[in-house]
Design an enzyme around this catalytic site. Structure first.
Site, PDB file in Angstrom:
ATOM      1  N   ARG A  24       0.835  -1.216   0.000  1.00 48.32           N
ATOM      2  CA  ARG A  24       0.000   0.000   0.000  1.00 48.32           C
ATOM      3  C   ARG A  24       0.867   1.263   0.000  1.00 48.32           C
ATOM      4  O   ARG A  24       0.470   2.304  -0.500  1.00 48.32           O
ATOM      5  CB  ARG A  24      -0.948   0.015   1.204  1.00 48.32           C
ATOM      6  CG  ARG A  24      -2.060  -1.023   1.094  1.00 48.32           C
ATOM      7  CD  ARG A  24      -3.159  -0.760   2.091  1.00 48.32           C
ATOM      8  NE  ARG A  24      -2.747  -0.972   3.478  1.00 48.32           N
ATOM      9  CZ  ARG A  24      -2.749  -2.157   4.084  1.00 48.32           C
ATOM     10  NH1 ARG A  24      -3.143  -3.241   3.439  1.00 48.32           N
ATOM     11  NH2 ARG A  24      -2.371  -2.268   5.341  1.00 48.32           N
ATOM     12  N   CYS A  45      -5.578 -18.279  15.582  1.00 47.47           N
ATOM     13  CA  CYS A  45      -6.447 -18.133  16.756  1.00 47.47           C
ATOM     14  C   CYS A  45      -7.715 -18.974  16.615  1.00 47.47           C
ATOM     15  O   CYS A  45      -8.367 -19.276  17.612  1.00 47.47           O
ATOM     16  CB  CYS A  45      -6.811 -16.663  16.959  1.00 47.47           C
ATOM     17  SG  CYS A  45      -5.356 -15.610  16.990  1.00 47.47           S
ATOM     18  N   THR A 277      16.201  -4.561  13.999  1.00 50.61           N
ATOM     19  CA  THR A 277      17.109  -5.381  14.810  1.00 50.61           C
ATOM     20  C   THR A 277      18.454  -4.663  14.918  1.00 50.61           C
ATOM     21  O   THR A 277      18.604  -3.524  14.458  1.00 50.61           O
ATOM     22  CB  THR A 277      17.341  -6.753  14.140  1.00 50.61           C
ATOM     23  OG1 THR A 277      18.029  -6.515  12.903  1.00 50.61           O
ATOM     24  CG2 THR A 277      16.026  -7.471  13.870  1.00 50.61           C
ATOM     25  N   ALA A 284      12.392  -7.142  12.714  1.00 52.35           N
ATOM     26  CA  ALA A 284      11.774  -8.366  13.263  1.00 52.35           C
ATOM     27  C   ALA A 284      10.497  -7.966  13.991  1.00 52.35           C
ATOM     28  O   ALA A 284      10.433  -6.900  14.629  1.00 52.35           O
ATOM     29  CB  ALA A 284      12.735  -9.078  14.200  1.00 52.35           C
TER      30      ALA A 284
END
Ligand SMILES: Cc1cc2nc3c(=O)[nH]c(=O)nc-3n(C[C@H](O)[C@H](O)[C@H](O)COP(=O)(O)OP(=O)(O)OC[C@H]3O[C@@H](n4cnc5c(N)ncnc54)[C@H](O)[C@@H]3O)c2cc1C
Length: 562
Positions: A24, A45, A277, A284
């Protein structure tokens, strides 16, 4: 047009979100998502509900396919392609195509790691026997379903009583399977304070064959007919046709470690607020990273989908040159099982103590989820934790059948805005009889805590109930008192307190309780204005019953508090 090349490792909650956000923001970027599993963007989930047959169509778990990513976003998704090494010098990753075994290099300008967290499988004797499962992926859930059907499973042991363990217990029970839960801690739902978890234990114990708390698994055995036995450290043994291990997850950091990226003290990948990182070209996100706990300021591992999604946006923004920052995490979470909803946000009392934070107070309340006069009011058991010195809201926990998550979401937002208990007291929230109260449970929590900070009432510490030497005064009606009371309490109903206060000593502290804390507060106000030294046992007898679960009482009359 940048033409930058972004490689993303892991294509589920964090990775897929990051890829879509990148597109986007940058139409010209080359975006490659690599996942070693057969699916991307699936609903982890929802997996327990697929096992439980509540979700029957597996396709519903697959939120997007590689084809959709290609057509809609011009993103290249390669499933069953595992990243096996990162070469930070040449800025490429070594990938193995798991179908063909071919290895190849994929160059990057920016690399995003979203490899998630792996279920813990401790090295217990015979833990690799067939029939012992963990649940992380769609294939895991397919394996469990197939096993249940093939073995016509009647008994299961769930090891671990946290969020996923309890969801699994409910879903296995939903399939008519007798479930035993074995949990090493003395309580279910380890993130909760123990007295709040007691509500959970009561409900779960009612719906499961057995609940074994405070006992770890020692090992597994298999009989000739294939059935399993789970042996515990205390010497107990539970027969099972299947076992589900849900004893937590550990961040997937192997790639990051091997590449020499900084790993934090909690074992997650260390990142800055822009999700970068220790290598400025590598980001990350998700379950693999350590986050700052907003309340304690300490590093934490909080493996939840919400933070993973928000971190994904932050990383994509930053890769595209925006100055976004990820806010710290406060662990807002909700879970439902056996008709009970459990939700929490911010710090618990035990988390504060662990962090060495002593400047806090806690209040309990048990309001109805809506006014008592409208049919169907259900109690919400709440605990609010706040900074004693200035009223800053630090955390809240709630358990009940209705309206629980709404209250915790309000308090979660309040915490993010730096609100105090005085703000909760004043919060303007929805009200009509079937939804809440003119004083919503959130307002009530704020009022009770504000009363404490303003000095209108002193709280008595439940932990010192039987050692402080205080007079225990119960101001409920005699009929309630007869149904169960605190050991050693005397009963003077609130309506008779003014005429009978002469029976009370002036040279000792008086600790007052009622059913839920409201009448005790009135009693404290009366007595303190007459010169007595009084304190309120926050949450009343309702809280006493969960503070002292070993005591068994008749059910007390439920009160709604408003
Ligand atoms: C059963 C279950 C129920 C859950 N329920 C909830 C819930 O109700 N609410 C909530 O907030 N959270 C829940 N969670 C947690 C939530 O799913 C995670 O926090 C979230 O998915 C983390 O996103 P992630 O991108 O870090 O990792 P994941 O979504 O786990 O994705 C990681 C992906 O990376 C891939 N991968 C790893 N290493 C490599 C490699 N070297 N090469 C290629 N691919 C690799 C993996 O195959 C995996 O597909 C649940 C988790 C599970 C397992």
């Amino acid at each position: 047009m940048t033409g930058r090349r972004v490689v993303i490792v892991g294509g589920v909650a964090g990775g897929a979100t990051c890829a879509a956000r990148l597109r986007r923001l940058d139409e010209s970027a080359g975006i490659v998502v690599l996942d070693r599993g057969p699916y991307v963007s699936f609903a982890n989930c929802g997996l327990p509900y697929f096992v439980g047959n509540v979700i029957q169509d597996e396709a519903k778990l697959l939120l997007a396919t590689p084809e959709l990513f290609r057509e809609r976003f011009n993103i290249e998704v390669r499933t069953e392609n595992e990243v096996i090494a990162i070469d930070r010098g040449t800025c490429d990753v070594l990938v193995r195509d798991l179908e063909t075994g071919r290895e190849y290099r994929e160059p990057y300008d920016a690399l995003v790691l979203s490899p998630g967290a792996a279920p813990i499988r401790p090295p217990l004797p015979s833990i690799d026997l067939p029939g012992i499962f963990t649940l992380r992926s769609v294939p895991d859930s397919e394996d469990i379903r197939e096993w249940i059907e093939a073995k016509n499973a009647r008994r299961a042991v769930v090891v671990g009583g946290g969020f996923i363990g309890l969801e699994m217990a409910e879903n296995l029970a939903h399939r008519g399977i007798d479930v035993t839960i074995v949990e090493m801690a003395d309580q279910l739902m380890p993130p909760l304070d123990p007295e709040m978890a007691e509500y959970v234990s009561r409900r779960v114990a009612h719906h499961t064959a057995h609940l074994q708390l405070g006992d770890g698994v020692a090992g597994f055995e298999q009989a000739a007919d294939g059935s399993l036995t789970v042996r515990t450290r205390s010497g107990a043994a539970f027969g099972a046709d299947l076992v589900v291990l849900s004893i937590g997850v550990r961040p997937e950091t192997e790639l990051a470690r091997a590449a020499g990226l900084e790993i934090g003290e909690r074992g997650g990948i260390r990142v800055d607020p822009q999700m970068r990182t220790s290598d400025p070209r590598i980001w990350a996100i998700g379950d693999a990273v350590e986050v700052r706990n907003r309340i304690t300021g300490q590093w934490d591992l909080i493996p939840l989908a919400g933070p993973a999604n928000r971190q994904a946006r932050t990383a994509a923004d930053v890769i595209c040159g925006r100055d976004s920052r990820f806010r710290d995490v406060q662990g807002t979470a909700v879970c439902g099982f056996f008709g009970l909803t459990v939700a929490l946000t911010g710090a618990t009392e035990k988390a504060l103590r662990r962090a060495g934070i002593e400047d806090f107070g806690a209040v309990y309340l048990h309001p109805g989820h809506h006014v008592g006069y409208y049919p169907g009011a259900k109690p919400i058991h709440m605990k609010l934790v706040f900074r004693r010195s200035d009223g800053l809201v630090l955390g809240a926990q709630a358990v009940g059948e209705e309206g629980v998550e709404r209250r915790i979401d309000v308090i979660a937002t309040a915490i993010q805005m730096g609100a105090t208990v005085f703000d909760l007291e004043e919060a303007e929230l929805c009200y009509a009889p079937q939804y809440g109260g003119a004083k919503d449970p959130v307002n009530l929590a704020g009022m009770i805590a504000s009363n404490v900070i303003r000095g209108d009432v002193e709280l008595a510490p439940w932990s010192e109930l039987h050692t402080a030497g205080a007079v225990l005064l119960d101001v409920r009606e005699p009929s309630e008192f007869r149904g169960g009371c605190i050991d050693g309490a005397v009963n003077i109903p609130l309506g008779r307190l003014r005429e009978r206060m002469g029976e009370l000593p002036r040279d000792r502290e008086i600790w007052v309780n009622c059913a839920i804390g409201q009448r005790a507060y009135y009693a404290c106000r009366i007595l303190s204005q007459h010169g007595f030294q009084v304190r309120n046992l926050s949450g009343g007898f309702n809280t006493y019953r969960v503070q002292y679960p070993e005591k068994r009482f008749q059910p007390a009359t439920a009160g709604t508090g408003n």
